[in-house]
Design a protein around this motif. Sequence first.
Motif, PDB file in Angstrom:
ATOM      1  N   ASN A  91    -130.409  69.280  64.402  1.00  0.00           N
ATOM      2  CA  ASN A  91    -130.716  69.993  65.603  1.00  0.00           C
ATOM      3  C   ASN A  91    -129.301  70.135  66.505  1.00  0.00           C
ATOM      4  N   ASP A  92    -128.076  69.268  66.085  1.00  0.00           N
ATOM      5  CA  ASP A  92    -126.999  69.607  66.722  1.00  0.00           C
ATOM      6  C   ASP A  92    -126.344  70.622  66.059  1.00  0.00           C
ATOM      7  N   PHE A  93    -125.359  71.245  66.546  1.00  0.00           N
ATOM      8  CA  PHE A  93    -124.758  72.350  66.075  1.00  0.00           C
ATOM      9  C   PHE A  93    -123.106  72.012  65.720  1.00  0.00           C
ATOM     10  N   GLU A 100    -121.395  79.476  64.878  1.00  0.00           N
ATOM     11  CA  GLU A 100    -122.159  78.478  65.004  1.00  0.00           C
ATOM     12  C   GLU A 100    -123.243  78.110  64.269  1.00  0.00           C
ATOM     13  N   GLN A 102    -126.202  75.455  62.412  1.00  0.00           N
ATOM     14  CA  GLN A 102    -126.937  74.233  62.993  1.00  0.00           C
ATOM     15  C   GLN A 102    -127.000  73.115  61.684  1.00  0.00           C
ATOM     16  N   LYS A 104    -128.609  70.492  59.559  1.00  0.00           N
ATOM     17  CA  LYS A 104    -129.546  70.304  58.877  1.00  0.00           C
ATOM     18  C   LYS A 104    -129.966  68.795  58.320  1.00  0.00           C
TER      19      LYS A 104
END
Length: 124
Positions: A91-93, A100, A102, A104
């Motif tokens: 959930n960071d990018f 951009e 995500q 996983k």
Amino acid sequence: MLSPEQIIADLDAALLDSGEDVILRRKTNSSNVDVNCRARVRGVNAQKVVGTITQNDLSVVMSPTEILAAGWPGGDPPAPGAPDPRLPRANDFMVVKGRERQVKLSDPIYVGGQWVRCNLVVSG
């Protein structure tokens, strides 16, 4: 056997030579917290396409050097036994080639108790 410091130095040299610039991003309620990093970014190979990992995902290898130097994402150091907030997490990018994506999967690698590398899978 190589020391953790030598492993990181070797990885940093390889990423400088054949990596690319990316941005690791953690989103907060009020803003984005970014750190510029070097990383090796490749397509996911067929052996790794399982579960939620797809051929459109990217495999990323990065060093902890830029993250630790920047004090990313900021805040207080972790309490003993608490998860380290400096580790990239699901959930960071990551901004790769201006897009951009995500995170996983984040797989931090430790040698001698020291964080020396992070393997990620990013999608989007």
